[in-house]
Design an enzyme around this catalytic site. Structure first.
Site, mmCIF file in Angstrom:
data_model
loop_
_atom_site.group_PDB
_atom_site.id
_atom_site.type_symbol
_atom_site.label_atom_id
_atom_site.label_comp_id
_atom_site.label_asym_id
_atom_site.label_seq_id
_atom_site.Cartn_x
_atom_site.Cartn_y
_atom_site.Cartn_z
ATOM 1 N N ASN A 99 59.443 56.577 72.002
ATOM 2 C CA ASN A 99 59.371 55.366 71.187
ATOM 3 C C ASN A 99 59.783 55.705 69.753
ATOM 4 O OD1 ASN A 99 58.587 53.155 69.670
ATOM 5 N ND2 ASN A 99 56.571 52.949 70.615
ATOM 6 N N CYS A 143 57.464 48.195 65.399
ATOM 7 C CA CYS A 143 58.489 48.273 66.456
ATOM 8 C C CYS A 143 59.313 46.995 66.587
ATOM 9 C CB CYS A 143 57.843 48.622 67.788
ATOM 10 S SG CYS A 143 56.946 50.165 67.721
ATOM 11 N N HIS A 193 62.470 46.904 73.616
ATOM 12 C CA HIS A 193 61.858 47.994 72.857
ATOM 13 C C HIS A 193 61.421 49.078 73.847
ATOM 14 C CE1 HIS A 193 59.484 50.323 70.218
ATOM 15 N NE2 HIS A 193 58.310 49.898 70.661
HETATM 16 N N1 ACO Z 1 47.945 63.648 78.473
HETATM 17 C C1 ACO Z 1 46.929 63.643 79.386
HETATM 18 N N2 ACO Z 1 45.940 62.744 79.372
HETATM 19 C C2 ACO Z 1 45.977 61.788 78.417
HETATM 20 C C3 ACO Z 1 46.983 61.741 77.457
HETATM 21 C C4 ACO Z 1 47.997 62.712 77.504
HETATM 22 N N3 ACO Z 1 49.012 62.737 76.644
HETATM 23 N N4 ACO Z 1 46.765 60.679 76.651
HETATM 24 C C5 ACO Z 1 45.648 60.084 77.083
HETATM 25 N N5 ACO Z 1 45.161 60.767 78.147
HETATM 26 C C6 ACO Z 1 43.976 60.473 78.933
HETATM 27 C C7 ACO Z 1 42.958 59.652 78.182
HETATM 28 O O1 ACO Z 1 42.161 60.507 77.391
HETATM 29 C C8 ACO Z 1 42.200 59.012 79.288
HETATM 30 O O2 ACO Z 1 41.277 59.933 79.794
HETATM 31 P P1 ACO Z 1 39.785 59.458 80.230
HETATM 32 O O3 ACO Z 1 40.026 58.472 81.342
HETATM 33 O O4 ACO Z 1 39.164 60.739 80.661
HETATM 34 O O5 ACO Z 1 39.189 58.841 79.026
HETATM 35 C C9 ACO Z 1 43.236 58.796 80.373
HETATM 36 O O6 ACO Z 1 44.338 59.663 80.051
HETATM 37 C C10 ACO Z 1 43.764 57.371 80.471
HETATM 38 O O7 ACO Z 1 44.031 56.903 79.161
HETATM 39 P P2 ACO Z 1 44.595 55.465 78.902
HETATM 40 O O8 ACO Z 1 44.781 55.248 77.442
HETATM 41 O O9 ACO Z 1 43.800 54.455 79.655
HETATM 42 O O10 ACO Z 1 46.036 55.589 79.610
HETATM 43 P P3 ACO Z 1 47.096 54.465 79.883
HETATM 44 O O11 ACO Z 1 47.430 54.421 81.310
HETATM 45 O O12 ACO Z 1 46.743 53.161 79.217
HETATM 46 O O13 ACO Z 1 48.378 55.036 79.133
HETATM 47 C C11 ACO Z 1 49.541 54.734 77.040
HETATM 48 C C12 ACO Z 1 48.300 55.300 77.740
HETATM 49 C C13 ACO Z 1 50.747 55.452 77.567
HETATM 50 C C14 ACO Z 1 49.380 54.982 75.541
HETATM 51 C C15 ACO Z 1 49.686 53.222 77.305
HETATM 52 O O14 ACO Z 1 48.450 52.598 77.123
HETATM 53 C C16 ACO Z 1 50.729 52.551 76.442
HETATM 54 O O15 ACO Z 1 51.917 52.773 76.570
HETATM 55 N N6 ACO Z 1 50.302 51.652 75.575
HETATM 56 C C17 ACO Z 1 51.239 50.847 74.760
HETATM 57 C C18 ACO Z 1 51.918 51.595 73.687
HETATM 58 C C19 ACO Z 1 52.890 50.651 73.000
HETATM 59 O O16 ACO Z 1 53.533 49.845 73.605
HETATM 60 N N7 ACO Z 1 52.996 50.659 71.711
HETATM 61 C C20 ACO Z 1 53.859 49.579 71.162
HETATM 62 C C21 ACO Z 1 54.365 49.670 69.997
HETATM 63 S S1 ACO Z 1 54.161 51.194 69.144
HETATM 64 C C22 ACO Z 1 54.436 50.765 67.482
HETATM 65 O O17 ACO Z 1 54.443 49.631 67.087
HETATM 66 C C23 ACO Z 1 54.567 51.919 66.493
#
Ligand code: ACO
Length: 338
Positions: free
Chosen positions: A295, A121, A265
């Site tokens: 993204n 990214c 980003h």
């Molecule tokens: N729908 C419903 N529930 C979901 C989903 C979904 N799509 N995805 C995950 N969950 C659940 C998980 O299973 C978890 O359930 P559990 O508590 O029963 O285990 C719960 O939701 C919380 O999961 P988390 O991963 O803790 O959720 P979080 O609030 O951290 O959000 C997210 C997840 C959106 C992925 C976030 O962590 C994020 O944006 N991370 C950064 C991503 C990023 O910036 N990437 C950068 C570059 S990408 C690149 O370089 C290609």
């Protein structure tokens, strides 16, 4: 702290922007029919409402070439005037030739040297800095810098942790040497970059390369799709993007209050808001289009820049803060005076 040495010949200016987003829209409701998720979860956690998906027969270079044509038209120059094409992508058409070579062929940029950059990214800002060095040292005069991705080709559509986050698209800028003129519009004032390969495992596509070729035995476990530790990635993204922003501002001799618009980003609205908060800037200083596209990795910043440009949000003299974070981990920030 970054040294200002790379500033010595600092005279590259963005003279045109372009973008291309595929027609097919995939909404959060559409995804909720494929995996156990909901519009409410995706919107609340990420800010994403829909994303674009390229056609099956549309390669990354097709989108990149269209974005490039639009950037050239905006700059008012021909493809023959371009003597460098750098494409940032983690979804190249194939391992080789480079996607940049395919773009060259498609747009008729017969005088260009062409290669790709892989920095996930952060790729577009890495590519911008590489092109800027070519230009600032007099090696090349006119470059197309492109971020383009067909991330739908790397998605495991059964993994709700990742499939809701990504989309396809391409953005491009034309940059040109601005001779001795120091206040040329679109001038890139500073760029900082960083990497931490110790954290490579937190965000990766483990299979399909030389470390883990796809075989009949491993294909079913889908190693050639995106694997991400979301929470850890989130934390590092906020920290590194804030640091990089502050360093790029300092290198440009500017302060946070000087920023007119942040073009970050587009991975997650909460990440962007956390960065604005840490920089002490109101949320509306950040340009947002991740609600429409999700993204798109290396494409997010040039697409956002182009949309802001065409929407008339960029005025001569505006200070733009571009900042990215991605797999590697990698991060980068550029300050541009429009
Ligand atoms: N729908 C419903 N529930 C979901 C989903 C979904 N799509 N995805 C995950 N969950 C659940 C998980 O299973 C978890 O359930 P559990 O508590 O029963 O285990 C719960 O939701 C919380 O999961 P988390 O991963 O803790 O959720 P979080 O609030 O951290 O959000 C997210 C997840 C959106 C992925 C976030 O962590 C994020 O944006 N991370 C950064 C991503 C990023 O910036 N990437 C950068 C570059 S990408 C690149 O370089 C290609």
């Amino acid at each position: 702290m970054p040294t200002p040495s790379s500033q010595a010949f600092c005279a590259s200016s963005i003279i045109g922007t372009g973008s291309y987003m595929p027609e097919k829209v995939l909404t959060n409701d559409d995804l909720s029919k494929i995996v156990d998720t909901s519009d409410e979860w995706i919107t609340t956690r990420t800010g994403i409402r829909e994303r674009r998906i390229a056609a099956e027969d549309q390669a990354t270079s097709d989108m990149a070439a269209e974005a490039a044509r639009r950037a050239l038209a905006d700059a008012g120059i021909s493809a023959e005037e371009v003597n460098l094409i750098v494409v940032a992508t983690v979804t190249p058409d194939m391992f080789f030739p480079s996607t940049a070579c395919f773009v060259q062929k498609k747009i008729g940029a017969t005088n260009a040297v062409c290669f790709d950059i892989s920095a996930a990214c952060s790729g577009f800002l890495y590519a911008l800095q590489v092109a800027r060095h070519f230009i600032n040292t007099g090696n090349r005069s006119t470059a197309l810098v492109i971020g383009a991705e067909k991330l739908s080709s790397l998605i495991n559509w059964q993994d709700r942790n990742t499939c809701v986050l990504f989309g396809d698209g391409a953005g491009a800028v034309v940059i040109r040497r601005a001779e001795e003129e120091t206040d040329a519009p679109g001038r890139v004032l500073s760029t900082v970059m960083g990497s931490d390969g110790n954290l490579a495992d937190l965000l990766k596509v483990p299979g399909g390369g030389s470390a883990c070729p796809i075989t009949a035995e491993n294909a079913l476990s889908r190693p050639n799709t995106i694997h991400m530790e979301g929470r850890e990635t989130f934390k590092h993204a906020v920290t590194r993007m804030c640091q990089a922003s502050e360093q790029a501002l300092e290198m440009a001799g500017l302060k946070k209050e000087d920023i007119t618009l942040i073009i970050p980003h587009q991975a997650n609205l909460r990440i962007i808001q956390a960065i604005a908060d840490r920089l002490g800037l109101p949320h509306d200083k950040a340009f947002i289009n991740l609600d429409k596209y999700g993204n798109t990795s290396a494409a997010t910043i040039p697409v956002a820049l182009d949309e802001a440009n065409r929407a008339g949000r960029l005025k001569r003299g505006d200070i733009l803060l571009l900042v990215a974070f991605g797999g590697g981990f990698t991060w980068a920030s550029s300050v541009v005076r429009w």
